[in-house]
Scaffold this active site. Structure first.
Site, PDB file in Angstrom:
ATOM      1  N   ALA A  21      53.660  15.735  29.024  1.00 53.29           N
ATOM      2  CA  ALA A  21      54.025  14.321  28.947  1.00 53.29           C
ATOM      3  C   ALA A  21      52.941  13.502  28.256  1.00 53.29           C
ATOM      4  O   ALA A  21      52.422  12.529  28.808  1.00 53.29           O
ATOM      5  CB  ALA A  21      54.302  13.769  30.352  1.00 53.29           C
ATOM      6  N   ASN A  76      47.914  33.804  33.878  1.00 57.27           N
ATOM      7  CA  ASN A  76      48.923  33.017  33.159  1.00 57.27           C
ATOM      8  C   ASN A  76      48.322  31.827  32.420  1.00 57.27           C
ATOM      9  O   ASN A  76      48.420  31.737  31.203  1.00 57.27           O
ATOM     10  CB  ASN A  76      50.002  32.521  34.118  1.00 57.27           C
ATOM     11  CG  ASN A  76      51.122  33.524  34.300  1.00 57.27           C
ATOM     12  OD1 ASN A  76      51.138  34.579  33.678  1.00 57.27           O
ATOM     13  ND2 ASN A  76      52.062  33.208  35.172  1.00 57.27           N
ATOM     14  N   ASP A 127      56.961  36.860  40.917  1.00 58.88           N
ATOM     15  CA  ASP A 127      55.875  36.742  39.950  1.00 58.88           C
ATOM     16  C   ASP A 127      54.590  36.225  40.588  1.00 58.88           C
ATOM     17  O   ASP A 127      53.489  36.658  40.233  1.00 58.88           O
ATOM     18  CB  ASP A 127      56.293  35.813  38.805  1.00 58.88           C
ATOM     19  CG  ASP A 127      57.244  36.500  37.831  1.00 58.88           C
ATOM     20  OD1 ASP A 127      57.227  37.734  37.755  1.00 58.88           O
ATOM     21  OD2 ASP A 127      57.998  35.785  37.145  1.00 58.88           O
ATOM     22  N   GLY A 128      54.710  35.289  41.519  1.00 61.13           N
ATOM     23  CA  GLY A 128      53.522  34.776  42.185  1.00 61.13           C
ATOM     24  C   GLY A 128      52.775  35.853  42.934  1.00 61.13           C
ATOM     25  O   GLY A 128      51.540  35.931  42.877  1.00 61.13           O
ATOM     26  N   ASP A 132      50.014  13.457  31.391  1.00 57.46           N
ATOM     27  CA  ASP A 132      50.110  13.896  32.786  1.00 57.46           C
ATOM     28  C   ASP A 132      49.229  15.119  33.028  1.00 57.46           C
ATOM     29  O   ASP A 132      48.886  15.419  34.170  1.00 57.46           O
ATOM     30  CB  ASP A 132      51.554  14.243  33.140  1.00 57.46           C
ATOM     31  CG  ASP A 132      52.387  13.009  33.451  1.00 57.46           C
ATOM     32  OD1 ASP A 132      51.808  11.901  33.521  1.00 57.46           O
ATOM     33  OD2 ASP A 132      53.611  13.142  33.631  1.00 57.46           O
ATOM     34  N   ASN A 148      53.650  26.949  30.804  1.00 56.97           N
ATOM     35  CA  ASN A 148      53.549  26.530  29.407  1.00 56.97           C
ATOM     36  C   ASN A 148      54.919  26.277  28.778  1.00 56.97           C
ATOM     37  O   ASN A 148      55.131  25.275  28.086  1.00 56.97           O
ATOM     38  CB  ASN A 148      52.801  27.612  28.615  1.00 56.97           C
ATOM     39  CG  ASN A 148      52.805  27.369  27.125  1.00 56.97           C
ATOM     40  OD1 ASN A 148      52.162  26.462  26.625  1.00 56.97           O
ATOM     41  ND2 ASN A 148      53.545  28.215  26.407  1.00 56.97           N
ATOM     42  N   TYR A 149      55.853  27.166  29.012  1.00 57.56           N
ATOM     43  CA  TYR A 149      57.193  27.034  28.424  1.00 57.56           C
ATOM     44  C   TYR A 149      57.934  25.844  29.026  1.00 57.56           C
ATOM     45  O   TYR A 149      58.656  25.121  28.336  1.00 57.56           O
ATOM     46  CB  TYR A 149      57.969  28.327  28.633  1.00 57.56           C
ATOM     47  CG  TYR A 149      59.249  28.438  27.838  1.00 57.56           C
ATOM     48  CD1 TYR A 149      59.318  27.986  26.528  1.00 57.56           C
ATOM     49  CD2 TYR A 149      60.386  29.012  28.400  1.00 57.56           C
ATOM     50  CE1 TYR A 149      60.489  28.096  25.791  1.00 57.56           C
ATOM     51  CE2 TYR A 149      61.566  29.133  27.673  1.00 57.56           C
ATOM     52  CZ  TYR A 149      61.610  28.676  26.369  1.00 57.56           C
ATOM     53  OH  TYR A 149      62.778  28.786  25.655  1.00 57.56           O
ATOM     54  N   SER A 150      57.735  25.629  30.337  1.00 53.08           N
ATOM     55  CA  SER A 150      58.359  24.477  30.990  1.00 53.08           C
ATOM     56  C   SER A 150      57.821  23.162  30.425  1.00 53.08           C
ATOM     57  O   SER A 150      58.526  22.150  30.430  1.00 53.08           O
ATOM     58  CB  SER A 150      58.106  24.523  32.501  1.00 53.08           C
ATOM     59  OG  SER A 150      58.711  25.657  33.081  1.00 53.08           O
ATOM     60  N   THR A 190      55.494  32.072  28.905  1.00 49.83           N
ATOM     61  CA  THR A 190      56.862  31.764  29.327  1.00 49.83           C
ATOM     62  C   THR A 190      56.902  31.112  30.702  1.00 49.83           C
ATOM     63  O   THR A 190      57.981  30.830  31.214  1.00 49.83           O
ATOM     64  CB  THR A 190      57.736  33.040  29.372  1.00 49.83           C
ATOM     65  OG1 THR A 190      57.171  33.954  30.311  1.00 49.83           O
ATOM     66  CG2 THR A 190      57.822  33.686  28.015  1.00 49.83           C
TER      67      THR A 190
END
Length: 254
Positions: A179, A114, A44-45, A144, A158-160, A155
């Site tokens: 956080a 992204n 993906d990168g 954070d 953002n999802y993480s 996904t």
């Protein structure tokens, strides 16, 4: 749609380089300026890098996964590539435009497919003031970091960070905190796609913040403005039944 003139590109990963050699031997290599399509081999990168690098050409990009996750990629196979390209479905996505001002006054402008993220760069939490379309919405977010994500990027980071997954056709952006300490556990907001999001970094001298546009860093920022850029369209090709919309739905039921 006949896409016979192919410009192949590959990441430096051994699997991608091996695939590149095999496919060029089968189909030849067309210069970008004469190609009908770009085929990107990697993860993906590398796909994001290829979309940025080929932006001016306006060509569609078909990725084949030779990396880890491959959310933006198709399954790798050296067989039947012309038929797969002819049958591929196209998704069009608009990037985010970032304008970041550093403490020394330097202005950096960049595009992100992204997300644009702000991350604390020191031991203390960041303090951010958030404005939407010129109206202050949050006096102080202690966290954070925070990010603005497109549907295509929802996904990813953002999802993480526990942000929402957005349907690919949704005219919204996700504003997600990482956080959040104050307001306690603030999860963020959904914003219209046309919204202009501004972050002002408070106490930047003792709470430094770094901005990233698709992982391209800008250190020691004091202000970051993010907006969707509808004048730029990235064209991504997927095998039938495995497009972005389907992938976003599947991701929510894994």
């Amino acid at each position: 749609m006949a896409l016979n003139r192919i410009a192949f590109c590959a990441s430096t990963a051994p699997a991608a380089q091996e695939a590149f050699a095999a496919l060029v031997a089968l189909h030849g290599q067309t210069p970008l300026e004469a190609a009908d399509v770009v085929v990107a081999l990697g993860g993906d990168g590398f796909m994001l890098q290829t979309l940025h690098d080929s932006q001016a050409s306006g060509l569609p990009v078909y990725g084949m996964n030779c990396g880890t996750i491959g959310f933006l990629m198709n399954t790798y196979s050296a067989e039947d590539l012309p038929a797969r390209l002819a049958a591929a479905e196209e998704a069009v996505i608009n990037p985010l435009a970032m304008r970041a001002v550093a403490a020394d006054g330097k202005v950096t402008e960049a595009l992100a497919i992204n997300e644009v993220s702000l991350l604390r760069a020191g031991p203390q939490a960041a303090k951010l003031r958030i404005s939407i379309d010129g109206r202050q919405r949050m006096d102080e977010l202690v966290c954070d970091g925070a990010l603005v994500a497109t549907p295509a990027g929802s996904t990813a980071y953002n999802y993480s960070a526990h942000g929402p997954i957005l349907p690919i056709g949704a005219d919204v952006l996700a504003l997600t905190a990482m956080a959040a300490f104050r307001p306690r556990r603030w999860r963020g907001a959904l914003l219209p796609k046309a919204a202009v999001v501004r972050f002002d970094v408070l106490e930047h001298d003792k709470r430094p913040v770094r901005a990233d546009a698709d992982s391209r860093p800008v250190p020691d920022v004091v202000m970051v403005e993010v907006r969707s850029e509808p004048r730029i369209a990235h064209r991504i090709l997927f095998d039938p039944g495995h497009g972005l919309e389907e992938r976003l739905i599947v991701e929510q039921f894994v």
